[in-house]
Design a protein around this motif. Structure first.
Motif, short mmCIF file in Angstrom:
data_model
loop_
_atom_site.label_atom_id
_atom_site.label_comp_id
_atom_site.label_asym_id
_atom_site.label_seq_id
_atom_site.Cartn_x
_atom_site.Cartn_y
_atom_site.Cartn_z
N THR A 174 0.71 -1.37 -0.04
CA THR A 174 0.11 0.02 0.15
C THR A 174 0.87 1.12 -0.01
O THR A 174 0.54 2.25 -0.87
N ARG A 175 1.80 1.35 0.85
CA ARG A 175 2.70 2.44 0.83
C ARG A 175 3.57 2.79 -0.23
O ARG A 175 3.55 3.68 -0.99
N LEU A 185 -2.88 6.77 0.99
CA LEU A 185 -2.80 5.44 1.31
C LEU A 185 -4.27 4.57 1.35
O LEU A 185 -4.42 3.54 0.98
#
Length: 287
Positions: A174-175, A185
């Protein structure tokens, strides 16, 4: 997991169990890559990009259509959780469930990685694997699975009485995707999907049917290689479980970086062209 039966077996139980299985998706009529042509252009590949995926973190990279990509074990036994996207459309992404249905629980040379609906086409073709010798072991384990989902902070929270851990593969992906695509995010998390577990050795227990992991057989200089059928965005996490021999979602395991190499052939495979998106008309019987 099913461990207890509350009913008595019928008289014809053995006969029912003895019925032979049928393959759900016979692939005899499915277009297949000419693997010999892919192999023929592997000689003299030119390295055009090299990306290091840090331990317990993730990184992104691009692979132009017609190029090769290698995921390399560089320092120590390490598993990677891989997401793939159409570089130009994040909504077209790797579909582990359909890849599993068409290729099996674990993928290897000659298998293709398929994209999500409504596109459903090959995104990549696996062209080389230094772990192809492993096969299936006596426990039913094999490498490069498309059955696991990725370690994630939600399951960790569920199983650890509220624990907070931010370096699960789901969070790492995700990051990294948020940074690459310029998304929040929350927006990026919607695109993170079930993974190809590169180098991970997994299977299902025969008694309870539970998903298991065991120490990966990968060693430095081993690699998995694929050919990009379309322009790809890769996003991969170096799993916090290291070789996944004991735990994941933890800072306790020994973890190592993974290296990604993007390589350009002198010329594309003979008669190769990028696959078109799926030809279904999307009317769904609605007139």
């Amino acid at each position: 997991m099913k461990t207890t039966s509350f009913t008595s077996a019928p008289q014809d139980a053995d006969a029912r169990k003895a019925i032979r299985p049928v393959i759900c998706y016979p692939t005899d009529t499915m277009p297949r890559p000419d693997l010999a042509q892919y192999q023929a252009v592997r000689e003299g590949l030119e390295l055009v990009n090299r990306v290091v995926v840090p331990p317990r973190d993730a990184a992104t990279w691009e692979v132009p259509a017609g190029h090769f990509c290698r995921i390399v074990c560089s320092e120590g036994s390490q598993v990677g959780d891989l997401n793939l996207f159409n570089l130009h459309n994040l909504h077209e992404r790797f579909y582990s469930g359909k890849t599993r249905a068409l290729c099996g629980t674990h993928v290897g040379v000659g298998d293709q990685i398929f994209s999500s609906f409504p596109y459903l086409r090959p995104m990549a073709t696996i062209t080389y694997d230094t772990l192809d010798w492993y096969g299936f072991d006596d426990f039913g384990g094999a490498v490069h699975d498309v059955i696991g989902t990725r370690c994630d902070p939600y399951t960790h929270n569920l199983l650890s009485n509220g624990g907070q851990y931010h370096h699960c593969c789901h969070s790492n992906l995700t990051r990294a995707l948020a940074k690459k695509a310029g998304l929040s995010l929350e927006e990026a998390e919607r695109h993170v999907h079930d993974v190809l577990n590169v180098f991970m050795c997994t299977g299902f227990t025969r008694d309870t049917g539970q998903y298991f992991m065991k120490a990966s057989p990968v060693r430095p200089d081993d690699y998995l290689e694929f050919f990009a059928e379309i322009d790809l965005l890769g996003c991969m996490s170096a799993c916090p479980g290291g070789d996944c021999s004991t735990v994941h979602s933890s800072d306790a395991a020994a973890c190592f970086p993974l290296v990604v190499e993007v390589l350009r052939p002198k010329h594309p495979p003979l008669n190769w062209k990028a696959p078109a998106i799926n030809g279904y008309d999307r009317s769904h019987g609605g007139g």
